[in-house]
Design an enzyme around this catalytic site. Structure first.
Site, PDB file in Angstrom:
ATOM      1  N   HIS A 278      16.869  17.939  54.793  1.00  0.00           N
ATOM      2  CA  HIS A 278      16.686  17.602  56.209  1.00  0.00           C
ATOM      3  C   HIS A 278      16.589  16.094  56.412  1.00  0.00           C
ATOM      4  O   HIS A 278      15.667  15.587  57.059  1.00  0.00           O
ATOM      5  CB  HIS A 278      15.444  18.307  56.768  1.00  0.00           C
ATOM      6  CG  HIS A 278      15.500  19.801  56.670  1.00  0.00           C
ATOM      7  ND1 HIS A 278      16.345  20.572  57.445  1.00  0.00           N
ATOM      8  CD2 HIS A 278      14.821  20.678  55.870  1.00  0.00           C
ATOM      9  CE1 HIS A 278      16.190  21.849  57.139  1.00  0.00           C
ATOM     10  NE2 HIS A 278      15.280  21.941  56.187  1.00  0.00           N
TER      11      HIS A 278
ATOM     12  N   ASP B 190      12.038  20.952  61.434  1.00  0.00           N
ATOM     13  CA  ASP B 190      12.555  20.366  60.193  1.00  0.00           C
ATOM     14  C   ASP B 190      13.597  19.292  60.473  1.00  0.00           C
ATOM     15  O   ASP B 190      13.737  18.338  59.701  1.00  0.00           O
ATOM     16  CB  ASP B 190      13.208  21.452  59.317  1.00  0.00           C
ATOM     17  CG  ASP B 190      12.216  22.061  58.337  1.00  0.00           C
ATOM     18  OD1 ASP B 190      11.174  21.449  58.111  1.00  0.00           O
ATOM     19  OD2 ASP B 190      12.496  23.147  57.816  1.00  0.00           O
TER      20      ASP B 190
ATOM     21  N   GLU C  64      20.753  23.022  53.359  1.00  0.00           N
ATOM     22  CA  GLU C  64      20.971  23.309  54.779  1.00  0.00           C
ATOM     23  C   GLU C  64      22.325  22.854  55.309  1.00  0.00           C
ATOM     24  O   GLU C  64      22.712  23.249  56.406  1.00  0.00           O
ATOM     25  CB  GLU C  64      19.848  22.695  55.627  1.00  0.00           C
ATOM     26  CG  GLU C  64      19.871  21.175  55.746  1.00  0.00           C
ATOM     27  CD  GLU C  64      19.162  20.461  54.619  1.00  0.00           C
ATOM     28  OE1 GLU C  64      19.032  19.231  54.708  1.00  0.00           O
ATOM     29  OE2 GLU C  64      18.736  21.130  53.642  1.00  0.00           O
TER      30      GLU C  64
ATOM     31  N   ARG D  73       6.381  29.095  48.021  1.00  0.00           N
ATOM     32  CA  ARG D  73       7.659  29.611  47.553  1.00  0.00           C
ATOM     33  C   ARG D  73       8.057  28.976  46.225  1.00  0.00           C
ATOM     34  O   ARG D  73       7.524  27.943  45.827  1.00  0.00           O
ATOM     35  CB  ARG D  73       8.759  29.330  48.582  1.00  0.00           C
ATOM     36  CG  ARG D  73       8.725  30.200  49.806  1.00  0.00           C
ATOM     37  CD  ARG D  73       9.764  29.749  50.829  1.00  0.00           C
ATOM     38  NE  ARG D  73       9.417  28.473  51.444  1.00  0.00           N
ATOM     39  CZ  ARG D  73      10.172  27.844  52.337  1.00  0.00           C
ATOM     40  NH1 ARG D  73      11.331  28.373  52.715  1.00  0.00           N
ATOM     41  NH2 ARG D  73       9.778  26.698  52.858  1.00  0.00           N
TER      42      ARG D  73
ATOM     43  N   LYS E 242      11.441  22.735  49.023  1.00  0.00           N
ATOM     44  CA  LYS E 242      11.279  21.730  50.068  1.00  0.00           C
ATOM     45  C   LYS E 242      11.612  20.331  49.584  1.00  0.00           C
ATOM     46  O   LYS E 242      11.641  20.053  48.391  1.00  0.00           O
ATOM     47  CB  LYS E 242       9.847  21.758  50.615  1.00  0.00           C
ATOM     48  CG  LYS E 242       9.531  23.012  51.415  1.00  0.00           C
ATOM     49  CD  LYS E 242      10.502  23.221  52.575  1.00  0.00           C
ATOM     50  CE  LYS E 242      10.358  22.178  53.653  1.00  0.00           C
ATOM     51  NZ  LYS E 242      11.341  22.385  54.767  1.00  0.00           N
TER      52      LYS E 242
ATOM     53  N   TYR F  64      16.234  21.860  50.003  1.00  0.00           N
ATOM     54  CA  TYR F  64      16.255  21.564  51.430  1.00  0.00           C
ATOM     55  C   TYR F  64      15.826  20.110  51.579  1.00  0.00           C
ATOM     56  O   TYR F  64      14.763  19.722  51.089  1.00  0.00           O
ATOM     57  CB  TYR F  64      15.281  22.464  52.204  1.00  0.00           C
ATOM     58  CG  TYR F  64      15.736  23.884  52.365  1.00  0.00           C
ATOM     59  CD1 TYR F  64      16.889  24.195  53.069  1.00  0.00           C
ATOM     60  CD2 TYR F  64      14.988  24.935  51.832  1.00  0.00           C
ATOM     61  CE1 TYR F  64      17.307  25.512  53.223  1.00  0.00           C
ATOM     62  CE2 TYR F  64      15.398  26.245  51.978  1.00  0.00           C
ATOM     63  CZ  TYR F  64      16.557  26.532  52.680  1.00  0.00           C
ATOM     64  OH  TYR F  64      16.969  27.829  52.822  1.00  0.00           O
TER      65      TYR F  64
END
Length: 351
Positions: A97, A266, A119, A17, A76, A95
């Site tokens: 996490h 995740d 997120e 991505r 990510k 993101y």
């Protein structure tokens, strides 16, 4: 003052991505920012360097140049080798996490990075930057679950004349769980949805997304999982580690060759026997049950996922670049001034 925005290529295993498609980059350029795109960053999603140049981006040869920007946006969480690019005046939007990544949290704090997480951004009771990827991941769960079920117990989700369909259990009917249930129902499986929200259960049943519902409890989950051919874990607590709802004793009760897809991995996973896997090595077996716990599930559909993610990110990114203290983006801020400032994330990390 944010003058430059960096778009580095993703380096996580199997991640194809890109955070911004060319039209989103154009929005940033029109807002007065210089956008530094690492050469080849969009290739996996079908966007060439020339596509970015055409909308005013500057193509840079290395990751270091992209990371030198005032604000770096990526999909990510930074991989360990990317931590070398952290610095005190860096703003990061991705993101993260962090509840499941304590070492990354510490690296961000030690470097003084100001880090915003997709997120945890909340808006009108929803998670607008998590929802697009939850949708893709949920749809994918039914596909990969069916694939590995064929390799495991040999059960076809929809059954056949004279043969009952597979039993699918979805734990958590948020965006990801709902899409997983819809996908399994689309293949004519029997689907039981489990959630703590009775209104959500009623709505899913009325819409035909599931064939049965259960109010979440350890006993209810145990009984449902014991009879399941495929279990999809999709429980989420924003910013926190996922609750362990499917216990090891539940997994042990499943038939050999059954499949578990933990979409909450995740955030640490909601299945007790789950551990992170990658696209290169997506599965393992525990107690004879196949576990699929890939931490970047949407990365295998990079064109669709990138376009969906970019559309959600672009307006937020422009706002963030204009004002790092925009109150509408406050819930996205995870790390600032050397500490974790999001209360739920901080609590999950024991900070």
């Amino acid at each position: 003052m944010i003058r430059t925005i960096g778009l580095p290529a993703e380096t996580k295993d199997g991640e194809r991505r890109v955070a911004l498609e060319p039209s989103a980059v154009k929005s940033c350029v029109q807002a007065g920012h210089d956008v530094l795109v690492q050469a080849g960053a969009g290739r996996g999603a079908g966007f060439g360097d020339a596509d970015y140049e055409a909308v005013g981006a500057k193509i840079v040869a290395s990751a270091q140049e992209a990371w030198s920007a005032d604000l770096v946006v990526k999909v990510k969480e930074p991989q360990r080798h990317e931590w070398a690019y952290f610095r005190r005046d860096l703003v990061l939007f991705a993101y993260l996490h962090l509840a499941a990544e304590p070492e990354l949290a510490r690296a961000l704090m030690d470097a003084g990075v100001r880090a915003y997480a997709f997120e945890t951004l909340e808006e009108r009771g929803g998670l607008p930057l998590l929802a697009p990827m939850s949708e893709v991941a949920g749809r994918t769960a039914a596909i990969v679950g069916a694939h590995y079920l064929a390799q495991g117990s040999g059960v076809l989700l929809g059954g056949s004349a004279g043969v009952p369909p597979a039993r699918v259990v979805v734990v958590g009917l948020g965006v990801a769980g709902t899409m997983a249930a819809r996908g399994a129902r689309g293949m004519d499986a029997e689907v039981t949805g489990i959630d703590i929200d009775l209104h959500r259960l009623m709505e899913a049943h009325e819409r035909g997304i599931v064939t049965a519902t259960l109010a979440s409890s350890e006993h209810a989950i145990g009984e449902a999982v014991a009879d399941a051919d495929l279990v999809v874990g999709a429980a989420l607590v924003t910013g926190a580690k996922a609750p362990k709802l499917v216990l090891e004793e539940h997994v042990r009760s499943m038939r050999p060759g059954s499949v578990i897809v933990d979409l909450a991995i995740d955030q640490g996973g909601c299945v007790e026997t789950a551990r992170p896997t990658s696209h290169s090595n997506p599965i393992y077996e525990t107690h004879g049950v196949i576990h699929y716990c890939v931490t970047n599930v949407p990365g295998q559909y990079p064109r669709t996922a990138s376009r969906a993610l970019s559309a959600a990110i672009a307006p937020k990114l422009v706002r963030l670049a204009a004002n790092l203290d925009d109150p509408l983006l406050a819930t996205a801020l995870n790390v600032a001034d050397g500490r974790v400032v999001h209360p739920t994330v901080a609590d999950a990390l024991g900070l």
